[in-house]
Design an enzyme around this catalytic site. Structure first.
Site, mmCIF file in Angstrom:
data_model
loop_
_atom_site.group_PDB
_atom_site.id
_atom_site.type_symbol
_atom_site.label_atom_id
_atom_site.label_comp_id
_atom_site.label_asym_id
_atom_site.label_seq_id
_atom_site.Cartn_x
_atom_site.Cartn_y
_atom_site.Cartn_z
ATOM 1 N N GLN A 102 72.951 101.371 -26.158
ATOM 2 C CA GLN A 102 73.657 102.198 -27.135
ATOM 3 C C GLN A 102 72.927 102.061 -28.469
ATOM 4 O OE1 GLN A 102 77.454 101.062 -29.058
ATOM 5 N NE2 GLN A 102 78.328 102.816 -27.978
ATOM 6 N N TYR A 172 81.027 106.227 -37.290
ATOM 7 C CA TYR A 172 79.735 105.667 -37.647
ATOM 8 C C TYR A 172 78.988 106.777 -38.391
ATOM 9 C CZ TYR A 172 80.259 101.423 -34.786
ATOM 10 O OH TYR A 172 80.652 100.203 -34.278
ATOM 11 N N ALA A 347 85.911 99.943 -19.420
ATOM 12 C CA ALA A 347 85.678 98.861 -20.373
ATOM 13 C C ALA A 347 86.641 97.713 -20.121
ATOM 14 C CB ALA A 347 85.789 99.378 -21.802
ATOM 15 N N ARG A 348 87.888 97.858 -20.603
ATOM 16 C CA ARG A 348 88.827 96.731 -20.540
ATOM 17 C C ARG A 348 89.094 96.244 -19.124
ATOM 18 N NH1 ARG A 348 93.339 99.469 -24.243
ATOM 19 N NH2 ARG A 348 92.350 101.279 -23.268
#
Length: 407
Positions: A102, A172, A347-348
């Protein structure tokens, strides 16, 4: 003609890369790099998911410029970092998985204290977490950062990565330009949606021109900032269509929320206020205790919680899409395939069970043990992990605490 949904566990091509299945470990900042370099803990973190069966794991977050880091230990694309990055990719490949890097610039989410440099924003912006002002990025800054993305993608090839995920989300830097709430410029990078999308498109053009088809290019982009007056779905759809027409990406992963203004909007579920306060220095610790409930909101969790918005993007473009958000088990993965998504990102659920994919392959009825408590979120300051499982991987206390949150 009837639509036959693909098998999420079968091999699939992402750009020039063949993945052994359609399941991707989503980018979650690991908190395990040190002085901008790879550590053995970081390698072990990703090898665990590769050995656990994912088609590809994503290394996050690899900053393209020093002032773009949200943590002073985050990886930078320097000569010194390359040997460690090569060791990481080789170790993941040895387990049969692909690996993505990333890349991006933290912009107003970056930590000026950690970096020793001011954060950058489309227009001057006060960052409540760092208690400092981000300065307005100049056109010279934007040109430099655009080139830095291309250079990072080239280095990713040299380091053995199979893909790069360009971060255009979570407010971002590139995402903050898309946001009318943050971007108040009056030049060619502000005002109209076309102008606000210019920086993102220039980044993607530079990356594609630099690497051609030697590496897969994935974009992570917001559908919804989760704040009034922010970037939302009605603007996300044309931006994705422009990116598709530009021919600069192989797949897109739609996300939501603002690490700057509303971080919990992405995750859904409870906000772990006590756990955040425990790892933060003063005066941020006190601020969380006083106003944390207003800044870190709780949202109801449901499986596939980004699907409702993401299916509207799916209907608007033909490029491959990765469904993120509440991907927990085989039935949810199959739902994503039926809805026309080519890949899913987890993810989690994988933080709780790195071998979940292997177990699903053996028994499709395998449930996820993740309870979506979100107590994993504050652990990225000490080594991202599920707090309900002790695997003994934490960042050395001597490294110090970062000031930001990356996702």
């Amino acid at each position: 003609m009837t639509f036959s949904a693909p098998d999420v566990l079968a091999p699939a091509k992402l750009g020039p890369v063949m993945l052994r299945n359609r399941i991707i470990k989503a980018a979650t900042y690991e908190g395990l790099s040190h002085k901008a370099r790879v550590t053995q803990d970081l390698i072990d973190f990703h090898v665990g998911y590769a050995a656990g069966g994912v088609g590809m794991t994503t290394v996050a977050y690899c900053a393209v410029a020093r002032e773009g880091r949200t943590d002073r230990h985050q990886i930078l694309w320097t000569d010194e970092a390359m040997p460690g990055l090569r060791r990481l990719t080789e170790a993941v490949h040895a387990q049969g998985a692909a690996v993505s890097a990333q890349i991006g610039h933290g912009g107003p989410v970056a930590s000026p204290k950690a970096n020793g440099l001011p954060a950058l924003s489309p227009t001057r912006h006060f960052h409540a977490t760092s208690l400092s002002w981000a300065r307005e990025a100049t056109v010279v800054d934007l040109d430099r950062i655009t080139r830095a993305h291309a250079d990072a993608a080239l280095r990713a090839i040299d380091a053995g990565f199979d893909a790069v995920e360009v971060h255009l989300g979570h407010n971002y830097l590139a995402s903050s330009f898309l946001s009318p709430k943050i971007n108040h410029r009056t030049d060619a990078y502000g005002g109209s949606l076309e102008n606000r999308a210019r920086f993102s498109r220039e980044i993607m053009r530079a990356v594609r021109d630099a690497v051609g088809d030697r590496i897969a290019i994935v974009v992570k982009m917001n559908m919804d900032d989760g704040v009034p007056g922010g970037f939302w779905l009605d603007e996300a759809i044309p931006v994705v269509q422009w990116l598709e027409a530009d021919g600069t990406l192989d797949a897109i992963e739609m996300t939501a929320g603002s690490s700057l203004l509303n971080p919990m909007y992405l995750f859904k579920g409870d906000a772990p206020l006590k756990e955040f306060a425990d790892v933060m220095p003063q005066p941020i610790k006190l601020g969380i205790k006083l106003v944390g409930k207003k800044k870190l909101k709780s949202y109801p969790y449901t499986d596939a919680y980004l699907l409702e918005h993401a299916r509207q993007i799916r209907a608007a473009v033909k490029l491959p899409m990765i469904l993120l958000g509440g991907i927990t088990d085989k039935p949810v993965m199959d739902l994503a395939m039926r809805e026309g998504f080519e890949f899913v990102a987890m993810a989690r659920a994988l933080l709780r069970e790195p071998d979940l994919v292997n177990r699903i392959q053996k028994d499709a009825a395998t449930p996820s043990l993740c309870i979506h408590c979100n107590k994993c979120m504050p652990t990225n300051f000490t080594g991202t992990r599920c707090v309900l499982v002790d695997r003994g991987t934490t960042r050395s206390a001597s490294w110090g605490k970062p000031e930001g949150y990356a996702s």
